[in-house]
Design a protein around this motif. Structure first.
Motif, PDB file in Angstrom:
ATOM      1  N   LEU A 264      38.676  23.028  90.227  1.00 41.42           N
ATOM      2  CA  LEU A 264      38.845  22.603  88.846  1.00 41.42           C
ATOM      3  C   LEU A 264      37.918  23.419  87.954  1.00 41.42           C
ATOM      4  N   ARG A 265      38.483  24.038  86.900  1.00 40.98           N
ATOM      5  CA  ARG A 265      37.682  24.818  85.956  1.00 40.98           C
ATOM      6  C   ARG A 265      38.010  24.380  84.537  1.00 40.98           C
ATOM      7  N   GLU A 266      36.977  24.361  83.725  1.00 40.95           N
ATOM      8  CA  GLU A 266      37.159  23.970  82.334  1.00 40.95           C
ATOM      9  C   GLU A 266      37.677  25.149  81.510  1.00 40.95           C
ATOM     10  N   ARG A 267      38.633  24.859  80.655  1.00 39.55           N
ATOM     11  CA  ARG A 267      39.138  25.838  79.688  1.00 39.55           C
ATOM     12  C   ARG A 267      38.847  25.328  78.288  1.00 39.55           C
ATOM     13  N   LEU A 268      39.202  26.125  77.310  1.00 40.87           N
ATOM     14  CA  LEU A 268      39.107  25.700  75.917  1.00 40.87           C
ATOM     15  C   LEU A 268      40.464  25.164  75.463  1.00 40.87           C
ATOM     16  N   THR A 269      40.520  24.674  74.251  1.00 40.43           N
ATOM     17  CA  THR A 269      41.800  24.185  73.738  1.00 40.43           C
ATOM     18  C   THR A 269      42.810  25.314  73.606  1.00 40.43           C
TER      19      THR A 269
END
Length: 848
Positions: A359-364
């Motif tokens: 799981l990796r965080e992205r931007l909007t």
């Protein structure tokens, strides 16, 4: 229910990577048990290929967000919605600025990077309390408040706004793009039954019309807005409806490239709604829909299932082909599904890991659009996004610091840069390349564009002789069929058509052939609008790109004045770095240097751009432009005033109704305009007839057009021709016929019909002058736009050359002003001395 054999055939085609049609997709939506397992395997393979292609193999993304319910009032009445409510159930119609910022600040403190603005559609249209609140707080409408709050969130917290304000117009998107890296609106379904039948969930909800919502998706793509959309399953639609909805999204995604993610969301029944007794959508049904969406949409589209709506079936959804979990908030509830809490991010990571993914965080704004930058990301947001984005991957930076940053108009756009001598060199060394190196993708998908061409309207022409008789007796009364017949006239019939038109010309304006001594000043060719017919537009990094400084613009105006000019015509690309006041600054610079010069400037597209960037109404912007020195507007950017044609010709230029609004508003505030038609590309004769008749109708309403200018398509370097979509311009016969028809259809409304010597050879100019035309336009001094497209008629004509073109006809030639008056003796003397062209642009003749 589909047969087992049909399912097997469709699964085999999916396995082999064949393109599925709607029928096959519908069959696959019925897959369950073993067939479902096979379907999921095929979808997973497509998803994995897409992730490998963008360097994110084995990664599922999510966005850490806060949910800002700006208002829960809405003009719609959806049968399943608990978000929308009535004013008496709320402490206030809207969250206050302090409440908005408090949510955003708390989110920033918890590491959130997205501020999801969710609200009902245009509540002021239904609820007087909303209208009164907006009035009391100084906002024209809900979207003005959305825009203002998005800016404050950017400036005071550093969170990136994602806007979900419902149905937006093309102009709304122009207003909001500078304040939000992404926007969204669920398509939900293309089922008209759910909208039109009483008792269905979308009945009585004007914003849930599928045609309206599809238009929003298209306008977002045209506006280069990274856009989130999706479907909602289980609300009464059929399986066929689901398949058709997925294909509708695919069409928009292919044509414009702006669909950054597609959500497949399952209906969950909610208490206190009209649909509270309906069963929830089955999760196997959801998985099958996700898998079919993956196969239909392909590897490049990001696919999402909201994790709070899938119970414990995380692995099933991952197998179905998702590559994103959407926004997850550690702070705020899901206000649309308040009974379904978000999973903890650690739990989501663990469940994702159990399925074999990280799981990796992205931007909007999705990584592909972050890395692409322009035209998808507005320059005013560059710094905000760059502060949070990993420059290598485009995903969220793990070490990002959330802090507010100024949001402001670009202020460095008037430094001279690039190939500023292109206006001269275009006649000598020419353009560097015949096309931009982003040709294959910047204009959208060429194959998808060709599919649009099949919908072009046509008319059955009537008898040419009958049409000629009507043209003689009742020019303005020609039917569409008669006018189309005249456009097909040839030989003796064409000569007779020209004679009729020339008689009307003599009646309207006499025998004089007029011209104006003027100079075109194209202050920049940097543009990201994506007009497919335009060979002038360049990216800022292209070899032929340039921008003039204000001093250079004023210098050119001063040179023109010294050469006897009475007008400068100024237009440019939609340069993202020019300040919001750019157009006013340009007009003032010219007026300060040459106070008596007529400033004929800024197309309706530039007017819309200026109004959007200054957050002014069209009327207020035009009045400010008038105060700054603009005397009249060119009626360019009209092309063909039929959106079926416009959306083939251009990716992002303004719709026909916006052109009409700008022009008619200009007339009402006392700014005259020209009117134009560019023809001979992907249009047909009926489009020409309807365009000219529309121009007449507008003239009868406002009286503000000074002339009608016919602009034949120059094809040589036009992208749409190089891609094999457009034809190579109109024929000589068509040029003669349409100039004559314009005179006939506009008789009694617009007196002056102008041909373009830039686009027509001299001999053809002479012919149309014998068929209704009375004006040659201007000396121009520098004409770069048509020359970049491949016109071979030069970038200026001297007065002597214009006179020589006409003199064989025996008609008198007269210099005019922009308003078709007579220039002063001083101007006539100055233009005679220069022969109408300043020395700096003249071609150097070779030594004998």
């Amino acid at each position: 229910m589909s047969s087992d054999s049909a399912l097997r055939r469709a699964l085999a085609r999916a396995r082999d990577g064949k393109t599925l049609d709607v029928t096959e997709a519908t069959v696959l939506l019925h897959a369950r048990d073993g067939h479902l397992d096979t379907l999921l395997d095929h979808a997973s393979r497509v998803r994995d290929a897409g992730l490998r292609a963008v360097g994110r193999e084995g990664i599922i993304t999510y966005s850490k967000k806060v949910f800002i319910p700006l208002t829960r009032l809405c003009r719609d009445r959806c049968g399943y919605c608990t978000f929308a409510t009535a004013p008496h159930k709320l402490p206030a119609p809207f969250l206050s600025p302090d409440e908005v910022l408090e949510i955003a600040r708390q989110g920033a403190a918890m590491g959130c990077k997205e501020a999801l603005f969710t609200l009902g559609d245009r509540p002021e249209d239904r609820w007087h309390q909303a209208r009164e609140w907006l009035d009391a707080h100084g906002y024209d409408d809900t979207l003005s408040y959305v825009r203002a709050m998005a800016i404050r969130v950017l400036e005071e917290t550093g969170l990136l706004p994602h806007l979900n304000p419902g149905v937006l117009s093309w102009r709304d998107l122009q207003r909001l793009k500078p304040v939000a890296p992404s926007m969204g609106m669920m398509l939900e379904t293309t089922s008209r039954r759910l909208h039109e039948e009483k008792g269905q969930p979308h009945y009585g909800s004007p914003d849930k019309d599928p045609a309206v919502r599809l238009r929003v998706l298209e306008d977002a793509g045209r506006s280069n807005v990274p856009f989130t959309t999706g479907i909602l399953i289980g609300i009464g639609e059929t399986v066929e409806d689901r398949a058709e909805s997925i294909f509708a999204i695919r069409k928009v995604a292919r044509e414009y490239g702006g669909v950054q993610e597609v959500i497949v969301q399952n209906f969950r029944a909610k208490p206190d709604t009209a649909m509270r007794g309906l069963p929830d959508a089955d999760l196997q049904e959801l998985a099958a829909t996700i898998a079919v969406a993956r196969l239909v949409l392909g590897p490049r589209v990001r696919l999402q299932a909201p994790p709070n709506l899938v119970d414990a079936e995380y692995e099933l959804m991952i197998r179905a082909g998702i590559d994103d979990w959407g926004g997850v908030s550690p702070l705020t509830p899901d206000h649309v599904n308040p009974e379904r809490p978000w999973p903890q991010i650690d739990e989501l990571a663990a469940r994702t890991r159990d399925a074999g993914f990280a799981l990796r965080e992205r931007l909007t704004i999705y990584p592909e659009y972050v890395r692409a930058g322009e035209p998808w990301l507005d320059p005013r947001l560059f710094a905000h996004v760059a502060a949070l984005a990993d420059p290598e991957t485009g995903l969220a930076r793990e070490d990002a610091v959330l802090e507010g940053r100024p949001w402001q108009e670009p202020d460095g756009g008037f430094a001279a840069s690039g190939r500023v001598d292109l206006h001269v060199e275009v006649d000598t060394t020419g353009r560097t390349h015949d096309r931009r190196d982003d040709f294959d993708h910047v204009y959208g998908d060429w194959d998808a564009l060709r599919e649009r061409l099949g919908t072009a309207a046509a008319a059955t022409p009537s008898d040419v002789r009958q049409a000629l008789r009507r043209a003689e007796s009742d020019p303005a009364g020609l039917t569409d069929a008669e006018a189309v017949a005249l456009l097909g006239a040839d030989g003796e019939a064409l000569d007779e058509l020209a004679a009729i038109a020339d008689g009307l010309r003599r009646e309207a304006v006499g025998d004089d052939v007029t011209y104006v001594v003027n100079r075109n000043i194209n202050f920049t060719n940097v543009c990201y609008t994506g007009c497919r017919f335009c060979a002038f537009a360049q990216r800022r990094t292209d070899a032929d790109a340039y921008t003039l400084s204000l001093d250079q613009v004023a210098d050119r105006a001063e040179e023109a004045w010294a050469a006897g000019a009475t007008e400068v015509c100024m237009q440019g690309g939609i340069h993202p770095d020019l300040p919001g006041t750019a157009y006013f600054d340009i007009a003032r610079a010219v007026k300060e240097r040459t106070p008596d010069m007529h400033v004929h400037a800024f197309s309706p597209m530039e007017v819309i751009n200026g109004a959007s960037r200054t957050n002014l109404s069209i009327r207020d912007w035009l009045e400010a432009a008038k105060d700054a020195g603009v005397d009249s507007l060119p009626g360019t950017a009209a092309e063909i005033l039929d959106d079926d044609v416009r959306w083939v010709l251009t990716k992002g230029k303004l719709p026909a109704k916006e052109w009409i609004e700008v022009i008619t508003t200009a007339h009402r505030v006392g700014i005259p305009t020209t009117s134009t038609m560019m023809y001979g590309h992907v249009d047909n004769h009926l489009h020409w007839v309807r365009h000219i008749k529309l121009i007449r109708r507008l003239q009868e309403e406002t009286g503000g057009f000074s002339e009608f200018v016919l602009l034949p398509f120059v094809h040589t370097s036009a992208p749409i021709y190089l891609a094999g979509v457009a034809r190579p311009g109109p024929t000589a016969q068509e040029n003669r016929a349409v100039h004559a028809l314009a005179r006939i259809l506009l008789h009694g409304a617009i007196a002056n019909i102008q041909c373009s010597w830039v686009k027509l050879q001299d001999d053809l100019c002479r012919q149309v002058l014998q068929g209704g035309v009375n004006d040659l336009g201007g000396t121009l001094m520098e004409e770069t736009i048509s020359r970049m497209a491949g016109s071979e008629n030069g970038s200026y004509k001297t007065i002597s050359e214009l006179r020589a073109m006409v003199e064989v006809s025996g008609r008198p030639v007269r210099q005019r002003t922009t308003e078709y008056g007579v220039p002063s003796a001083e101007r006539l003397a100055a233009s005679a001395a220069s022969d109408g062209v300043c020395q700096s642009v003249r071609r150097v003749l070779p030594l004998a």
